[in-house]
Design an enzyme around this catalytic site. Sequence first.
Site, PDB file in Angstrom:
ATOM      1  N   ARG A 217      -7.029   9.991  15.115  1.00 22.96           N
ATOM      2  CA  ARG A 217      -6.433  10.347  14.063  1.00 22.96           C
ATOM      3  C   ARG A 217      -7.314  11.298  13.361  1.00 22.96           C
ATOM      4  O   ARG A 217      -8.471  11.664  12.983  1.00 22.96           O
ATOM      5  CB  ARG A 217      -6.208   9.109  13.079  1.00 22.96           C
ATOM      6  CG  ARG A 217      -5.537   9.816  11.575  1.00 22.96           C
ATOM      7  CD  ARG A 217      -5.321   8.481  10.952  1.00 22.96           C
ATOM      8  NE  ARG A 217      -6.211   7.690  10.010  1.00 22.96           N
ATOM      9  CZ  ARG A 217      -6.974   8.467   9.073  1.00 22.96           C
ATOM     10  NH1 ARG A 217      -6.618   9.667   8.730  1.00 22.96           N
ATOM     11  NH2 ARG A 217      -7.886   7.965   8.648  1.00 22.96           N
TER      12      ARG A 217
ATOM     13  N   ARG B 247     -13.617  13.393  14.503  1.00 22.13           N
ATOM     14  CA  ARG B 247     -14.458  12.321  14.134  1.00 22.13           C
ATOM     15  C   ARG B 247     -14.871  11.694  15.357  1.00 22.13           C
ATOM     16  O   ARG B 247     -16.124  11.430  15.267  1.00 22.13           O
ATOM     17  CB  ARG B 247     -13.457  11.330  13.539  1.00 22.13           C
ATOM     18  CG  ARG B 247     -13.157  11.906  12.154  1.00 22.13           C
ATOM     19  CD  ARG B 247     -12.105  10.920  11.493  1.00 22.13           C
ATOM     20  NE  ARG B 247     -11.857  11.529  10.201  1.00 22.13           N
ATOM     21  CZ  ARG B 247     -11.035  10.921   9.140  1.00 22.13           C
ATOM     22  NH1 ARG B 247     -10.599   9.845   9.602  1.00 22.13           N
ATOM     23  NH2 ARG B 247     -11.233  11.403   7.885  1.00 22.13           N
TER      24      ARG B 247
ATOM     25  N   GLY C 128       0.917  -1.110  -0.107  1.00 21.92           N
ATOM     26  CA  GLY C 128      -0.027  -0.021   0.086  1.00 21.92           C
ATOM     27  C   GLY C 128       0.886   1.241   0.080  1.00 21.92           C
ATOM     28  O   GLY C 128       1.985   1.022  -0.441  1.00 21.92           O
TER      29      GLY C 128
END
Lengths: 251, 644
Positions: B442, B337, B42
């Site tokens: 994060r 978030r 990735g």
Amino acid sequence: MNLTLKVWRQKNADTKGKFVTYQADHVSPDMSFLEMLDVVNEDLTKKGDDPIHFDHDCREGICGACSLHINGRPHGPKQGITTCQLHMRTFKDNDTVVIEPWRAEAFPVIKDLAVDRRAFDRIQAAGGFVSVNTGGVPDANAIPIPKVIADEAFNSATCIGCGACVAACKNASAMLFVSAKVSQLALLPQGQPERYRRVQAMVAQMDAEGFGSCTNTGACEAECPKEISITNIARMNRDYLTAKLIKQEEA
Amino acid sequence: MKLDAKIPEGPLAGKWSKHKFNLKLVNPANKRKYTVIVVGTGLAGASAAASLAELGYNVKAFCYQDSPRRAHSIAAQGGINAAKNYQNDGDSVHRLFYDTIKGGDYRAREGNVYRLAEVSVNIIDQCVAQGVPFAREYGGLLDNRSFGGSQVSRTFYARGQTGQQLLLGAYSALNRQINLGKVKMFTRHEMMDVVKIEGEAKGIVTRDLITGEIETHAAHAVLLCTGGYGNVFYLSTNAMGCNVTAAWKAHKRGAYFANPCFTQIHPTCIPVTGDHQSKLTLMSESLRNDGRVWAPKTVELAQKLRKGELKVTDLKEDDRDYFLERKYPAFGNLVPRDVASRNAKEIVDEGRGVGASGIAVYLDFAEAIGRLGEDAVRARYGNLFDMYQQITDENPYKQPMRIYPAVHYTMGGLWVDYNLQTTVKGLYCLGEANFSDHGANRLGASALMQGLADGYFVIPYTLGDYLATIGPDAVDIKHIAFEDAKKSVVDRVNHLLSLKGTKTVNEYHRELGHIMWEYCGMARTEEGLIKAKGMIRELREDFWKNAMVSGTNNEFNQSLENAGRVADFLELGELMVDDALNRKESCGGHFRLESQTEEGEALRDDDNYAYAAAWEYKGDNQAEVLHKEELVFENVKLSQRSYK
Ligand SMILES: Cc1cc2nc3c(=O)[nH]c(=O)nc-3n(C[C@H](O)[C@H](O)[C@H](O)COP(=O)(O)OP(=O)(O)OC[C@H]3O[C@@H](n4cnc5c(N)ncnc54)[C@H](O)[C@@H]3O)c2cc1C
Ligand code: SF4
Ligand code: FES
């Protein structure tokens, strides 16, 4: 709804495959096509049968792994989406659905519906890059690029390497894929120094992999889930000719 | 073993330069005598493999997909942060550092985070040089947007597919090295174990997913870049194949696992529709820039909406509760978030949720369409709106979207020091698979940044130091350690294949997911966690008795692949619960109901928990041992996060 599935089953590359019929009952319209197959596979597993193998990963239309030929069309009946984005509400009760792998010599079947698409990687490795090492590059804003050009390059860059274009083509040509990759870099200033060498290397690899030639039927464009345009093919042909005729020394 | 993070002494801003200078270098002529294994291609793995090969090392790279281009990084939508300050809006390396530390609720290392912010600017330069088509302005320069609660515009993006474009860039660099013969790429190979000789990592065992062959590979060092473990929850926004296997095997071979319970639940995902659901789809956070989150003011109204007695578009303005704007006037819909997710859960718990299941809230663009026009909204979010309509069959231009939080990212991972080395020498961990930079939460657009920072700009320096120390003598693949590791893999595969019970592996996975979501999800309690621990143990025992795995080893066998991954999740799940139990504070995404402020926000306990929890494996069914890495804050003042 209830569906009849005719699925291509093939144990491995060396054995012959055949269609096997399965019944998929109580399919919810909210399921994705792959979720429908998951349910069928759960049943097969419980019966002690081998589940149907197919490639998939992101299930949101971006990784390019899923690759089913559904009722004669790569990624199924809807335009501009991948198989994993296809929902069962597209089908009707009692429909028969024929599911096959991509069919192309350069994409041999691995098992059932999964095929080997490494030929695409090898084409990319032949020249689909800008030769810069990590570090020692200019500031990003030192390379201004007109928005229209950047947008055009972006359109080519959206190709997800799924191979539907090859599967759609009666010649199993890979021109749409290769031209999208070539175009992205041919349009951008970063791609200029290697522009002509790149197109030659990638086309040579494409030919070596055994993909067919392009006869301009446009079937690839019609089935591409990212709606990559065949103008990319024209652009690549132009570059390829230029490379052959004029820029030989430079290339 | 005492944890030594190896953070360089001295002022924050000078740590990395000083460290780079102090690291040993490998003589250029010797580099080709070394082999490095990179597992995962990735963003973290592809960038590392390409950069190391460019330096002259021989690289063997592995991934489980049929092509490196399909790694899960491909799915990232929103963007990547960098402290370029191109917008002249007050951004700087220090501000990015500060936002990241604060966003992580002060559970990450200052030194690491500062370095991340520092190299962020190089990443953008690198990607542009490769031909990554970032969004541009009419003047031809790069465009930025503000993202995920940030008050400056520092996010670079490529329409809604930043991850794909960045990965294709790294993949092209990788391809170039494959073409030059410096990287040998093994696709459809799964790493099954790490091989250690005299305490140092010297290779791996893999299974060829097509032929089933179990192979050993030797190298001077092993880099794990294998992504996150969000799929322990069964439903998540991760790709179907994302797994913890590589990291978990490394853990069992001595690599400590840090902060496993730190999970990020993303607020804007498309809600679950039924039991058949196999994964959840994220709607980019950028939607919160213009969309307004709301729920009906009363339970009665919510019930009417659920039953279809009332249409959402008929609900009066007065009957709508824009709860984020109400509770957080300063940040409104752009709160981080964890805060946004928790608030949505509260609404649903109160009975004010919408949609047929009642497990959703609205994200509304009516106001934005009124202000900007439908075309402008389409230009910004068209692809996301299409995706939403594709999945739900509802038109978000005409009625609000329904959204609900879903598991998205795992901040926890293998413990690494400043050099990205795990507690096993020669074994490194990069990208989402490590624990290092995001603390307990994060920030949006910072995972892509971290993966590429690790791969392009950190590991090429730090790995050299280790390689120079051990010297270039070839690793002996005939060493008994390889044979032993291979045998244990073969035994495990055979054990899995011998399972001919009555329950499918998927059923176990789904059950595990339910337990994790219920008890180790957005809100956690001591009681619930203890219960979950027992449930996971039972489920795991049952798995090894009653699971059913089809087929044989010597073939392409997705049933076997899945069984191996789920078996590892069944072990990891328990460690996550242990970690959540141990941490009796709330911080970031880890919310212990016992520890909240009067206003219901996460209440940290810095006196007792300002540490990274690193767990040491002690054997099957043995309690793991906790090691604490105390976090030292010299440059920021720990404060209660407030987004009011
Ligand atoms: C839907 C979605 C949207 C996101 N959007 C953003 C965003 O906008 N901005 C942002 O910063 N972050 C975003 N993230 C997070 C970010 O994409 C990931 O954290 C990051 O890309 C992870 O990169 P990685 O290189 O660490 O791992 P991955 O990209 O997951 O790669 C893992 C690699 O490891 C390999 N692998 C795994 N296990 C094995 C094994 N056992 N054997 C062999 N190979 C193995 C895989 O094949 C793969 O090559 C998003 C995440 C999701 C899920
Ligand atoms: S051009 Fe279209 S069909 Fe062909 S590989 Fe790319 S995305 Fe798939
Ligand atoms: S599974 Fe990734 S595109 Fe379909």
